[in-house]
Write a protein that holds these residues in place. Structure first.
Motif, PDB file in Angstrom:
ATOM      1  N   GLU A   1     -33.419 -31.074 -45.680  1.00  0.00           N
ATOM      2  CA  GLU A   1     -33.189 -31.675 -46.985  1.00  0.00           C
ATOM      3  C   GLU A   1     -32.061 -32.703 -46.943  1.00  0.00           C
ATOM      4  OE1 GLU A   1     -35.766 -30.959 -48.420  1.00  0.00           O
ATOM      5  OE2 GLU A   1     -35.496 -29.382 -49.916  1.00  0.00           O
ATOM      6  N   ASP A   2     -32.115 -33.617 -47.913  1.00  0.00           N
ATOM      7  CA  ASP A   2     -31.035 -34.595 -48.104  1.00  0.00           C
ATOM      8  C   ASP A   2     -30.090 -34.043 -49.163  1.00  0.00           C
ATOM      9  OD1 ASP A   2     -32.111 -36.459 -46.281  1.00  0.00           O
ATOM     10  OD2 ASP A   2     -33.482 -37.201 -47.814  1.00  0.00           O
ATOM     11  N   VAL A   3     -28.797 -33.931 -48.807  1.00  0.00           N
ATOM     12  CA  VAL A   3     -27.828 -33.230 -49.632  1.00  0.00           C
ATOM     13  C   VAL A   3     -26.721 -34.186 -50.064  1.00  0.00           C
ATOM     14  CG1 VAL A   3     -26.176 -31.320 -49.726  1.00  0.00           C
ATOM     15  CG2 VAL A   3     -28.299 -31.070 -48.416  1.00  0.00           C
ATOM     16  N   LEU A   4     -26.421 -34.184 -51.359  1.00  0.00           N
ATOM     17  CA  LEU A   4     -25.312 -34.961 -51.913  1.00  0.00           C
ATOM     18  C   LEU A   4     -24.227 -33.997 -52.366  1.00  0.00           C
ATOM     19  CD1 LEU A   4     -23.963 -37.557 -53.041  1.00  0.00           C
ATOM     20  CD2 LEU A   4     -25.256 -37.166 -55.166  1.00  0.00           C
ATOM     21  N   ILE A   5     -22.993 -34.212 -51.893  1.00  0.00           N
ATOM     22  CA  ILE A   5     -21.849 -33.398 -52.290  1.00  0.00           C
ATOM     23  C   ILE A   5     -20.847 -34.312 -52.986  1.00  0.00           C
ATOM     24  CG2 ILE A   5     -19.973 -31.905 -51.504  1.00  0.00           C
ATOM     25  CD1 ILE A   5     -21.712 -31.298 -49.019  1.00  0.00           C
ATOM     26  N   THR A   6     -20.528 -34.036 -54.228  1.00  0.00           N
ATOM     27  CA  THR A   6     -19.555 -34.841 -54.960  1.00  0.00           C
ATOM     28  C   THR A   6     -18.231 -34.090 -55.006  1.00  0.00           C
ATOM     29  OG1 THR A   6     -20.548 -33.963 -56.993  1.00  0.00           O
ATOM     30  CG2 THR A   6     -21.189 -36.174 -56.335  1.00  0.00           C
ATOM     31  N   GLY A   7     -17.215 -34.669 -54.355  1.00  0.00           N
ATOM     32  CA  GLY A   7     -15.898 -34.050 -54.274  1.00  0.00           C
ATOM     33  C   GLY A   7     -15.588 -33.594 -52.858  1.00  0.00           C
ATOM     34  N   ALA A   8     -14.660 -34.307 -52.181  1.00  0.00           N
ATOM     35  CA  ALA A   8     -14.321 -34.003 -50.790  1.00  0.00           C
ATOM     36  C   ALA A   8     -13.012 -33.243 -50.684  1.00  0.00           C
ATOM     37  CB  ALA A   8     -14.261 -35.285 -49.957  1.00  0.00           C
ATOM     38  N   GLY A   9     -12.747 -32.382 -51.680  1.00  0.00           N
ATOM     39  CA  GLY A   9     -11.644 -31.452 -51.529  1.00  0.00           C
ATOM     40  C   GLY A   9     -11.985 -30.438 -50.451  1.00  0.00           C
ATOM     41  N   PRO A  10     -11.094 -29.494 -50.170  1.00  0.00           N
ATOM     42  CA  PRO A  10     -11.351 -28.546 -49.088  1.00  0.00           C
ATOM     43  C   PRO A  10     -12.673 -27.797 -49.220  1.00  0.00           C
ATOM     44  CG  PRO A  10      -9.061 -28.423 -49.766  1.00  0.00           C
ATOM     45  CD  PRO A  10      -9.732 -29.339 -50.740  1.00  0.00           C
ATOM     46  N   ILE A  11     -13.018 -27.363 -50.440  1.00  0.00           N
ATOM     47  CA  ILE A  11     -14.264 -26.617 -50.597  1.00  0.00           C
ATOM     48  C   ILE A  11     -15.469 -27.536 -50.402  1.00  0.00           C
ATOM     49  CG2 ILE A  11     -15.657 -25.232 -52.183  1.00  0.00           C
ATOM     50  CD1 ILE A  11     -13.097 -24.143 -53.380  1.00  0.00           C
ATOM     51  N   GLY A  12     -15.382 -28.762 -50.895  1.00  0.00           N
ATOM     52  CA  GLY A  12     -16.461 -29.711 -50.677  1.00  0.00           C
ATOM     53  C   GLY A  12     -16.673 -30.005 -49.202  1.00  0.00           C
ATOM     54  N   VAL A  13     -15.573 -30.165 -48.453  1.00  0.00           N
ATOM     55  CA  VAL A  13     -15.686 -30.435 -47.015  1.00  0.00           C
ATOM     56  C   VAL A  13     -16.267 -29.220 -46.296  1.00  0.00           C
ATOM     57  CG1 VAL A  13     -14.385 -30.947 -44.914  1.00  0.00           C
ATOM     58  CG2 VAL A  13     -13.851 -32.154 -47.033  1.00  0.00           C
ATOM     59  N   MET A  14     -15.843 -28.018 -46.687  1.00  0.00           N
ATOM     60  CA  MET A  14     -16.426 -26.815 -46.077  1.00  0.00           C
ATOM     61  C   MET A  14     -17.915 -26.715 -46.399  1.00  0.00           C
ATOM     62  SD  MET A  14     -13.530 -23.788 -46.222  1.00  0.00           S
ATOM     63  CE  MET A  14     -12.886 -24.030 -47.880  1.00  0.00           C
ATOM     64  N   ALA A  15     -18.301 -27.060 -47.620  1.00  0.00           N
ATOM     65  CA  ALA A  15     -19.719 -27.036 -47.987  1.00  0.00           C
ATOM     66  C   ALA A  15     -20.508 -28.036 -47.159  1.00  0.00           C
ATOM     67  CB  ALA A  15     -19.887 -27.327 -49.478  1.00  0.00           C
ATOM     68  N   ALA A  16     -19.901 -29.188 -46.878  1.00  0.00           N
ATOM     69  CA  ALA A  16     -20.562 -30.185 -46.038  1.00  0.00           C
ATOM     70  C   ALA A  16     -20.787 -29.639 -44.636  1.00  0.00           C
ATOM     71  CB  ALA A  16     -19.724 -31.457 -45.989  1.00  0.00           C
ATOM     72  N   ALA A  17     -19.780 -28.950 -44.095  1.00  0.00           N
ATOM     73  CA  ALA A  17     -19.925 -28.355 -42.767  1.00  0.00           C
ATOM     74  C   ALA A  17     -21.030 -27.312 -42.758  1.00  0.00           C
ATOM     75  CB  ALA A  17     -18.598 -27.737 -42.328  1.00  0.00           C
ATOM     76  N   VAL A  18     -21.113 -26.505 -43.815  1.00  0.00           N
ATOM     77  CA  VAL A  18     -22.156 -25.486 -43.911  1.00  0.00           C
ATOM     78  C   VAL A  18     -23.531 -26.136 -43.999  1.00  0.00           C
ATOM     79  CG1 VAL A  18     -23.105 -23.649 -45.372  1.00  0.00           C
ATOM     80  CG2 VAL A  18     -20.646 -23.757 -44.938  1.00  0.00           C
ATOM     81  N   ALA A  19     -23.668 -27.166 -44.842  1.00  0.00           N
ATOM     82  CA  ALA A  19     -24.954 -27.837 -45.011  1.00  0.00           C
ATOM     83  C   ALA A  19     -25.435 -28.436 -43.701  1.00  0.00           C
ATOM     84  CB  ALA A  19     -24.849 -28.914 -46.091  1.00  0.00           C
ATOM     85  N   ARG A  20     -24.531 -29.079 -42.981  1.00  0.00           N
ATOM     86  CA  ARG A  20     -24.898 -29.649 -41.682  1.00  0.00           C
ATOM     87  C   ARG A  20     -25.308 -28.545 -40.712  1.00  0.00           C
ATOM     88  NH1 ARG A  20     -27.003 -33.837 -40.217  1.00  0.00           N
ATOM     89  NH2 ARG A  20     -25.397 -35.329 -40.859  1.00  0.00           N
ATOM     90  N   HIS A  21     -24.533 -27.460 -40.671  1.00  0.00           N
ATOM     91  CA  HIS A  21     -24.808 -26.340 -39.769  1.00  0.00           C
ATOM     92  C   HIS A  21     -26.136 -25.668 -40.113  1.00  0.00           C
ATOM     93  CE1 HIS A  21     -23.330 -23.337 -36.844  1.00  0.00           C
ATOM     94  NE2 HIS A  21     -23.888 -22.423 -37.625  1.00  0.00           N
ATOM     95  N   ALA A  22     -26.475 -25.656 -41.410  1.00  0.00           N
ATOM     96  CA  ALA A  22     -27.684 -24.964 -41.860  1.00  0.00           C
ATOM     97  C   ALA A  22     -28.947 -25.801 -41.735  1.00  0.00           C
ATOM     98  CB  ALA A  22     -27.510 -24.512 -43.309  1.00  0.00           C
ATOM     99  N   GLY A  23     -28.839 -27.030 -41.234  1.00  0.00           N
ATOM    100  CA  GLY A  23     -30.038 -27.804 -40.939  1.00  0.00           C
ATOM    101  C   GLY A  23     -30.407 -28.892 -41.915  1.00  0.00           C
ATOM    102  N   ALA A  24     -29.479 -29.310 -42.781  1.00  0.00           N
ATOM    103  CA  ALA A  24     -29.778 -30.438 -43.672  1.00  0.00           C
ATOM    104  C   ALA A  24     -30.017 -31.710 -42.856  1.00  0.00           C
ATOM    105  CB  ALA A  24     -28.630 -30.640 -44.651  1.00  0.00           C
ATOM    106  N   ARG A  25     -30.832 -32.597 -43.393  1.00  0.00           N
ATOM    107  CA  ARG A  25     -31.093 -33.857 -42.679  1.00  0.00           C
ATOM    108  C   ARG A  25     -29.944 -34.830 -42.875  1.00  0.00           C
ATOM    109  NH1 ARG A  25     -36.010 -38.141 -43.743  1.00  0.00           N
ATOM    110  NH2 ARG A  25     -35.061 -38.139 -45.823  1.00  0.00           N
ATOM    111  N   ASN A  26     -29.744 -35.276 -44.100  1.00  0.00           N
ATOM    112  CA  ASN A  26     -28.608 -36.139 -44.432  1.00  0.00           C
ATOM    113  C   ASN A  26     -27.634 -35.371 -45.321  1.00  0.00           C
ATOM    114  OD1 ASN A  26     -29.362 -38.689 -43.187  1.00  0.00           O
ATOM    115  ND2 ASN A  26     -31.002 -38.783 -44.714  1.00  0.00           N
ATOM    116  N   VAL A  27     -26.343 -35.466 -45.004  1.00  0.00           N
ATOM    117  CA  VAL A  27     -25.298 -34.878 -45.838  1.00  0.00           C
ATOM    118  C   VAL A  27     -24.351 -36.000 -46.233  1.00  0.00           C
ATOM    119  CG1 VAL A  27     -23.422 -33.216 -46.003  1.00  0.00           C
ATOM    120  CG2 VAL A  27     -25.460 -32.654 -44.658  1.00  0.00           C
ATOM    121  N   VAL A  28     -24.364 -36.335 -47.517  1.00  0.00           N
ATOM    122  CA  VAL A  28     -23.520 -37.404 -48.051  1.00  0.00           C
ATOM    123  C   VAL A  28     -22.455 -36.771 -48.935  1.00  0.00           C
ATOM    124  CG1 VAL A  28     -23.443 -39.476 -49.484  1.00  0.00           C
ATOM    125  CG2 VAL A  28     -25.402 -39.073 -47.968  1.00  0.00           C
ATOM    126  N   ILE A  29     -21.200 -37.167 -48.745  1.00  0.00           N
ATOM    127  CA  ILE A  29     -20.111 -36.640 -49.562  1.00  0.00           C
ATOM    128  C   ILE A  29     -19.365 -37.799 -50.208  1.00  0.00           C
ATOM    129  CG2 ILE A  29     -18.384 -36.573 -47.717  1.00  0.00           C
ATOM    130  CD1 ILE A  29     -17.528 -33.798 -48.904  1.00  0.00           C
TER     131      ILE A  29
END
Length: 348
Positions: free
Chosen positions: A171-199
């Motif tokens: 999936e293509d994932v959009l994350i709004t907010g690059a605070g610590p939790i947003g960055v951790m969520a980005a790492a999880v999304a990438r690790h879990a197999g997302a195609r594109n991760v945009v923050i």
């Protein structure tokens, strides 16, 4: 013991000696090794409008921590979902203490308890050398774990709960907010197999942190729109999954406008006030919106441990480490908004 205390109904915290907490039946006493500074703690430090309504001084704040069990109360060693608790166990703690009696608690949906009490908000917390906690809120680290990472399991759980609310593989994932939790969520999304991760964010230092965890695109939305980010990645239909971490009205509007039809949004960011939302777009695009608060107990905690065992690296998110004696410098860095998680070391 030493503790950071909100002594009075005014801004500030005081480092002073206080009695060690006594534990009752079903509780454990934990020697705190590390604790993390959260946005909630910054509100308590400033004693802003939210804190004035939520906190009754004197109080020891702090709800993100790792420590070692030093005393086990009667019946506490029998916690069935933890395989028993014992002196010497390395543990973190679930910061939401639930009633155990309401419909949701009795059905196993403890994260939905309407009578939740927050550690470090409604009762003394972990900015101290020792903290008392119900055994039912203890998570034992059964495998090797970095102490700084273990100290931030609470906010890591927010990221995991939000990111894994919907399937992410391909999936293509959009994350709004690059605070610590947003960055951790980005790492999880990438690790879990997302195609594109945009923050997205407006802080370049925080966007730089996001790049370290491998996002596809880190956008400064003060300069580049989300729609332009889609074009840069060759996307044509919008994002499949949105994770809103900022509480910003503009960010929420951008997310709704850039979701694909049938897209799914998990919202963790807390706004400071009500704001308008394009509900016509939500309806006609058939979007699903799910509110997130805290962690699922304890399925999210299990997922966190498994993700780390599988090689997920959170070290880029931790940017500040201080002795508890230098708490003023630590809080200043945390409040700057330019870094990631800040850790207090209670052994230094």
């Amino acid at each position: 013991m030493k503790a950071l205390v909100k002594d009075k109904a005014e801004p500030g915290l005081t480092l002073r000696d206080v009695p060690e907490p006594a534990i009752g039946a079903g509780e454990v006493l934990i020697k705190v090794l590390r604790s993390g500074i959260c946005g909630t703690d910054l509100h308590i430090l400033a004693y802003d409008g939210w804190a004035q309504g939520a906190v009754r001084p004197p109080l020891i704040p702090g709800h993100e921590f790792v420590g070692e069990i030093v005393e086990v109360g009667r019946h506490a060693g029998e916690a069935p979902d933890q395989g028993g608790l014992a002196v010497g166990d390395l543990v973190s703690g679930e910061g939401h203490l639930v009633c155990g009696k309401c419909r949701n608690c009795r059905a196993g949906r403890r994260h939905l308890c309407r009578s939740t009490v927050g550690l470090g908000v409604g009762r003394d917390g972990a900015f101290a050398e020792y903290v008392a906690l119900p055994a039912s809120n203890v998570w034992v680290h059964r495998g090797p774990v970095d102490l700084d990472t273990a100290a931030i399991f609470d906010p890591f759980g927010n990221a995991v709960h939000t990111a894994l609310s919907f399937p992410l593989v391909g999936e293509d994932v959009l994350i709004t907010g690059a605070g610590p939790i947003g960055v951790m969520a980005a790492a999880v999304a990438r690790h879990a197999g997302a195609r594109n991760v945009v923050i997205t964010d407006v802080s370049e230092p925080r966007l730089a942190l996001a790049r370290k965890v491998g996002v596809s695109l880190a956008l400064n939305v003060a300069e580049t729109s989300v729609a332009e980010g889609q074009r840069q990645l060759g996307m044509r239909e919008g994002f499949d999954v949105g994770l809103e971490m900022s509480g910003s009205p503009a960010a929420m509007g951008e997310m709704v406008a850039n979701m694909t039809h049938g897209g799914k949004m998990a919202v963790l960011g807390l706004p400071t006030e009500q704001f308008p939302v394009d509900f016509a777009r939500i309806v006609t695009s058939m979007l699903t919106i799910k509110g997130i608060y805290g962690r699922e107990m304890f399925e999210t905690w299990y997922a966190m441990s498994v993700l780390l065992e599988g090689g997920l690296d959170l070290s880029p998110v931790i940017t500040g480490r201080y002795s508890y004696r230098s708490f003023e410098d630590a809080f200043a860095e945390a409040a700057s908004g330019n870094g990631g998680k800040v850790i207090l070391d209670w052994t230094a």
